[in-house]
Every structure is written in structure tokens, then in C-alpha cells.
Design a protein around this motif. Sequence first.
Motif, PDB file in Angstrom:
ATOM      1  N   GLN A   1      30.886  43.429  37.000  1.00  0.00           N
ATOM      2  CA  GLN A   1      31.133  44.759  37.546  1.00  0.00           C
ATOM      3  C   GLN A   1      31.442  45.745  36.416  1.00  0.00           C
ATOM      4  O   GLN A   1      31.983  45.365  35.385  1.00  0.00           O
TER       5      GLN A   1
ATOM      6  N   ASN B   1      32.302  50.225  35.740  1.00  0.00           N
ATOM      7  CA  ASN B   1      32.373  51.609  36.177  1.00  0.00           C
ATOM      8  C   ASN B   1      32.640  52.495  34.961  1.00  0.00           C
ATOM      9  O   ASN B   1      32.766  51.995  33.829  1.00  0.00           O
ATOM     10  N   ASN B   2      32.694  53.792  35.182  1.00  0.00           N
ATOM     11  CA  ASN B   2      32.912  54.709  34.069  1.00  0.00           C
ATOM     12  C   ASN B   2      34.302  54.543  33.470  1.00  0.00           C
ATOM     13  O   ASN B   2      34.498  54.750  32.266  1.00  0.00           O
TER      14      ASN B   2
ATOM     15  N   ASP C   1      36.771  58.889  38.262  1.00  0.00           N
ATOM     16  CA  ASP C   1      35.993  57.827  38.894  1.00  0.00           C
ATOM     17  C   ASP C   1      36.941  57.068  39.808  1.00  0.00           C
ATOM     18  O   ASP C   1      37.868  56.413  39.329  1.00  0.00           O
TER      19      ASP C   1
ATOM     20  N   THR D   1      36.554  54.412  41.525  1.00  0.00           N
ATOM     21  CA  THR D   1      36.314  52.978  41.647  1.00  0.00           C
ATOM     22  C   THR D   1      37.165  52.181  40.665  1.00  0.00           C
ATOM     23  O   THR D   1      37.731  52.719  39.718  1.00  0.00           O
TER      24      THR D   1
ATOM     25  N   THR E   1      37.291  48.194  38.579  1.00  0.00           N
ATOM     26  CA  THR E   1      36.709  46.889  38.268  1.00  0.00           C
ATOM     27  C   THR E   1      37.805  46.004  37.685  1.00  0.00           C
ATOM     28  O   THR E   1      38.799  46.499  37.147  1.00  0.00           O
TER      29      THR E   1
ATOM     30  N   ASN F   1      40.645  51.212  36.089  1.00  0.00           N
ATOM     31  CA  ASN F   1      40.728  52.177  37.177  1.00  0.00           C
ATOM     32  C   ASN F   1      41.472  53.426  36.729  1.00  0.00           C
ATOM     33  O   ASN F   1      41.875  53.548  35.565  1.00  0.00           O
TER      34      ASN F   1
ATOM     35  N   ARG G   1      27.261  55.112  40.203  1.00  0.00           N
ATOM     36  CA  ARG G   1      27.752  55.981  39.159  1.00  0.00           C
ATOM     37  C   ARG G   1      28.629  57.058  39.762  1.00  0.00           C
ATOM     38  O   ARG G   1      28.364  57.560  40.847  1.00  0.00           O
TER      39      ARG G   1
END
Length: 412
Positions: A207, A209-210, A298, A300, A302, A326, A393
Motif C-alpha cells: 500500500q 499514499n502521498n 491526504d 488516507t 497506510t 497518515n 491519488r
Amino acid sequence: MTALRPRRRVAALALTAATLLPSPLVAATPVAADQGAASAHAEVGDPSREALQLLAQPPFPPADLGLLNTQSYPQGPPMQPASARTITTEELVKQLKKTLKPRGQHAVEEGLAVFRSAQIATVVPDLNLRAALASLAGSSAQASIKAIRSSIFHRVYFGTPPNPAATAQVVISPGGPEIVFNQRFRYEDFRRLGVILSHETLHQDSQVNNNEELINTTLHTAYYGQLLLEQPGLATSRTELSRLINTGLMALLNTRDTHGRQRLTQSTGNVLPGAANPLPSFGAAFLGITPDGGTGTDPTSTPGNANLDFYLSAITRTRQTGADFNTTTVELLNRGQAWATPRERVRLARLLELRISHPVKPDVAAQRLRPQGPLEGWGIGIEVQSESTAVARATVPGTSSDALAWPRPKRT
């Protein structure tokens, strides 16, 4: 055939960060968020007031574009990787001892043991890359050694990354995850390669994310700053990799509030003064720019890992366990970076030949920035990825997700 994933899939580190922390960090009392920037090292008799006054000025512009990358400053001289040379064991051992000596005898012994380890040599056969790993002993990034020693990664080597423009990437092979460094950087100083290696070993699952890319890049950039304080000559070699990470360090140093305190997602103006694309904060290169000129977010998350816990604990001088990639961790770094004192940050600005005098107070309202295009245009990251992506994204409100999403590799 080696397959590229959007990010990494490996088991979590078995050892917690607390067991890896050097004794000064284990005993450290967590610092208040706004005090973090001034408490990384003891400065006897120095309240850092003068340094903070300098840092309270607007972002420092560069005086020598030859130290920065041409992606952000295309008017600078062309970038070239380090020239081919013979790299001997004797040379590496000598440089490794010199690098680790400021960190104490234990770091020297640990680094040499890593470099000479037959077990590690099966994973990292190249001498220069093995020295890169060994150079992390006794540093904020030393948990990377545990990641390699624990066989989380099958192999670390020079080759051709799936994206040939990348400095390094993690790929999945039949034997397990591998870290491939672009062979273009084969002759770079191993200490700079160690900076990049510390970033790659933070990726521990499939996983991404940004937030993850922002956090990892912040950590490796902070470690690079600490490394320059020990080995200042690394800042001015003018090789391609040096200029890439110098630009990131400049952006991070310039991301500070009106009191001169180190920040991550807020600053008093463009943190890359005079660059092709203005950037309102280090974090904006990964999280995007909001319509009002601030830094995006962001939502989200991970999963984190023990390597992340250790690195965060060292850079913030707090005790972190169970951290994830996060917004909470981003905010921790935004308000609690303690990797260098104010005086050290001024010293780093001088090492990068930034102009630190500025008589004009910042006009924040006048310096609000609008989205300028793909985030890769700022050129402060290390992993240059394909613009094609098969993963979610973050989107800045009111803008195109294609324009502001951090590029990711697509699945193959």
C-alpha cells in the motif's frame, strides 16, 4: 521476469524501534512540538535567539544553482553523475571509519561489522552499496540495517529500475523484494547512497499514499542534513545525486514559520525561490496546493513499521510506536522536527550557499501560490515515477487529480 508493484510488500520489522535507539534517544524526554526545532543537540550557552531571528526571515534564495537540480532550476548548469572511478575495499573502509567516528566507537564497530558481514554481502554484494548501508550505523537511519540484516529485502544492487529516470526503486522478484539503484549513480559517494537506501527500506508493504512518500522523503532529507553537519564537503561535490538531495534539503530548511521554527506543511513563502515552479512548503510537493495557496492533505493511511517508528523517534526526539503513514504522522513532523538546532539549520543554509539575509518581512497574503502543474516539476523527490498510475491519488479540491497527483509506477 521482475515485476514492479506500486509499492512494497514485506513483513513488518520484528524488532521495535525502542530497542534500536541509541541510549541518548532512549532516555530523551519527548519535547514539546514548538520546542522541537531548538532541542536536537545541546548548545552550551546558546539560546539560539540570533539564529531564530535569521530563520524568521522569508525563505532563503540560492546563490549557486550549480548545487541544485535542473528540474527545479533549469537555468543551472547541466547535471552529471559522479565520474567513473576505481572503488577499493581499502578506500571504503578508510572513508567509513572517518564517517562513523563522530558518532562514537560503537558506531564504527557496527558499521565495519556490517560492511564485512558475509550474510549482508549476499544481499548487498556491491562494495559501494554495502558501505552505504554501513554508513547508517549510529545515525537516525540506522534501523535500515536491521531491515537488510533481517532479510526483508532479497537483494540490493545497481541496475536499471523499471522507470529508468528513478534514482532507486523497489521491485518484486521471484526471490522477494529487491532494491535496485540506478546504475547511473554507481560511482556516487556511498554516504549519499545511504541516504537514499534509508528511504527505500521504509517501504514495507504493497500500500502507498502521498503521506508515505512525504514522510519518507522528509526523514531521509533530515538525515542528509545531519550528515552534512558531520561531513560538510558532501554538499558541494556538484554531482547529480548531490544536487538532487541538496534541492530537497533547501526546500525543507525553507519550510518554517514566522518565528523561524522548522515546519513541514506551512511556510512564509515560496520555499524554492526563483525555481521554475513556486512551492509553498516542502509538503506541498507531495500533498498538492489548495486553491488558496496552502498545502493540501491526504486523508488516507497506510501501515507503518518498526523502521518508521525508529526514524521518527530519532528525528522528532520523541518515543514513537505504532506510527502509520497518515495525517497524524505528517502533523508530528510539521510541528516536532528536532533533527537540527536553529544554529545548525543556519549552518546548513550556508553550506548550500543560500542567501540568508533578507531585510523585508514576509507578506504571506501576497505570496500565496496557485497550483502550477504536476508535482514532479518541483524536483525535490528522489523517486521519479511514471505518470501512469493504477493506485488511488489524493486530489486537491477544485483541481484536476491528473495535474496534482504524485506520479506512481503502474502495475506490470
